[in-house]
Design an enzyme around this catalytic site. Structure first.
Site, PDB file in Angstrom:
ATOM      1  N   LYS A  75       0.827  -1.202   0.000  1.00 33.16           N
ATOM      2  CA  LYS A  75       0.000   0.000   0.000  1.00 33.16           C
ATOM      3  C   LYS A  75       0.868   1.262   0.000  1.00 33.16           C
ATOM      4  O   LYS A  75       1.913   1.299   0.657  1.00 33.16           O
ATOM      5  CB  LYS A  75      -0.905  -0.038   1.236  1.00 33.16           C
ATOM      6  N   SER A 151      -9.362   2.167   3.006  1.00 31.19           N
ATOM      7  CA  SER A 151      -8.508   2.893   2.098  1.00 31.19           C
ATOM      8  C   SER A 151      -7.509   1.987   1.381  1.00 31.19           C
ATOM      9  O   SER A 151      -6.725   2.445   0.553  1.00 31.19           O
ATOM     10  CB  SER A 151      -7.731   3.955   2.895  1.00 31.19           C
ATOM     11  N   SER A 175      -9.913  -0.647   7.162  1.00 30.71           N
ATOM     12  CA  SER A 175      -9.344  -0.398   5.837  1.00 30.71           C
ATOM     13  C   SER A 175      -8.675  -1.592   5.188  1.00 30.71           C
ATOM     14  O   SER A 175      -8.296  -1.519   4.022  1.00 30.71           O
ATOM     15  CB  SER A 175      -8.351   0.770   5.906  1.00 30.71           C
TER      16      SER A 175
END
Length: 443
Positions: A75, A151, A175
């Site tokens: 990420k 996210s 997330s």
């Protein structure tokens, strides 16, 4: 195509396929798969050189790590030396990291090849969608009109689209788990504090260690529960002495031996008909296989109150990390909320004395259409009508509040092809009990 990291690693070690072949093919798919907008930056030359070195190690018969030669993504909130760390914020668009996050260093030590970064929502500030001004919007591979979640939506969508073999994300307000559910992959929020957060930070000076890790966690997303286990084994443990850290073995190795708590619906975030049907079928499957089922919330757990307590803790987290902390709450309220948090953990731990895992929805809905309205104006349409956007937080709040390990796993698809995720919550520091249950349930 073999989708799981552990299967690919085994094939590379056995000489059935080379890391170079696997990495070249993955990079080609990433280049051709731009319509989902998941992988936002790659480092081709580095990846191919690392793959060649991985192949040379296998040919020489050297000992190799459990993820040897496997290409993967992380990420865009972890520092990876030589890659941008933007957090989706235009202010950080030009920042290139010159050091690796602890998670990245440990994955590479285990043999993984970090080929690139996955997209995030701006400053990781949305649990339901993934979009930012630098890289744009990520869409759900199962239906581009719908969200992949946030996210960590870029990483979950990359796995679902075959553009990564393994991903590492972060989970403050679901997330990891929400994108995993919406994209039909596995995602683990480990026991709080198990995986170091060093290098998981916006650009700037190295962040100070935190003694408040109960909310912010980092963990893997994958295409199998076995991949979650391997990723946690190689990234877990304290900064110092991690080589001696070991994952606590699962309580059981046969599905029929598990005692499973079950709650499939709640008035605070009633599940849609398709989610409810899929989860009910899953529970029926467990019953047929002889699993002992214990229905209802644990004694001492008031889900509405714990969800509210989690909301306070999120506010406190942001106040302590540069938000508007001065007037957030007085000391007496903070102390009282901490007492509630620890009382909640104690209630769950007492429950896990008689129950091994707790099964519930990851979200009340499947992936929903993109919604560009202001955050407070968004709603989600379900089979029973509109639901508040922030109701997504209800089902993930309990593990987040208490720091318990929790994973989302795919259990079904709806008639229109959208994945349904089930959440498996495990006892404190018994992550592998939840992982093993998910592995056995998936068959």
């Amino acid at each position: 195509m073999t989708h799981t990291a552990t299967e690919i690693a085994a094939r590379i070690r056995a000489g059935e396929v080379t890391s170079t072949e696997v990495t070249e093919q993955l990079l080609a798919r990433i280049a051709a798969g731009t319509q989902v907008n998941t992988v936002i930056e790659t480092r081709t030359e580095f990846a191919l050189q690392a793959a060649a070195e991985a192949d040379a190690a296998v040919a020489a018969g050297r000992d190799v790590g459990p993820l040897h030669g496997v290409p993967m993504t992380v990420k865009d909130c972890f520092n990876v030396a030589g890659l941008h760390t933007t957090w989706g914020n235009p202010a950080f668009a030009d920042y290139v990291a010159d050091w690796d996050a602890t998670v990245v260093a440990r994955l590479q030590r285990a043999g993984a090849i970090i080929v690139g970064k996955s997209n995030v929502h701006t400053m990781l500030a949305d649990f339901g969608m993934t979009s930012n001004e630098i890289h744009g919007r990520t869409v759900n591979p199962h239906d581009p009109t719908r969200t992949p979640g946030g996210s960590s939506g870029g990483g979950a969508a990359a796995l679902a689209a075959g553009l990564s073999y393994l991903e590492y994300g972060s989970d403050l307000v679901g997330s990891i788990r929400l994108p995993a559910a919406y994209c039909g992959v596995y995602g683990l929020r480990p026991t709080a504090g198990v995986v170091p957060l060093t290098g998981f930070q916006p650009p700037g000076p190295r962040g100070l260690p935190s003694e408040l890790p109960n909310l912010s966690t980092v963990g893997p997303l994958a295409n199998s529960a076995a991949d979650l286990r391997v990723a946690l084994e190689v990234t877990g443990g304290p900064e110092a002495g991690a080589m001696s850290w070991r994952l606590t073995p699962s309580r059981h190795t046969r599905l029929a031996d598990f005692r499973v708590g079950v709650v499939l619906d709640d008035e605070q975030a009633p599940v849609s008909a398709e989610v409810g049907a899929a989860l009910s079928d899953t529970v029926d499957q467990l019953s047929r296989q002889g699993v002992k089922l214990v229905e209802g919330w644990p004694d001492g757990v008031r889900p509405k109150d714990q969800a509210a307590a989690f909301g306070f803790q999120v506010g406190l987290f942001f106040a302590l990390h540069g938000g508007s902390g001065g007037s957030f709450a007085d000391l007496a309220e903070v102390v009282e909320q901490e007492r509630r948090r620890m009382a909640a953990r104690a209630a769950w731990q007492q429950y896990f004395g008689d129950v091994d895992v707790f099964l519930c929805p990851t979200s009340f809905t499947t992936a929903f259409p993109h919604d560009d309205r202001p955050f407070d104006e968004r709603t989600i349409m379900t089979s029973y009508g509109e639901q508040r956007y922030d109701a997504q937080v209800f089902w993930i709040a309990h593990a987040s509040l208490t720091g318990l390990p929790a994973l989302s796993m795919p259990v079904a698809r709806t008639a229109d092809g959208l994945p349904v995720g089930a959440q498996v919550i495990g006892p404190w520091h018994e992550d592998d009990t939840a992982i093993t249950f998910a592995e056995l349930l998936a068959g």
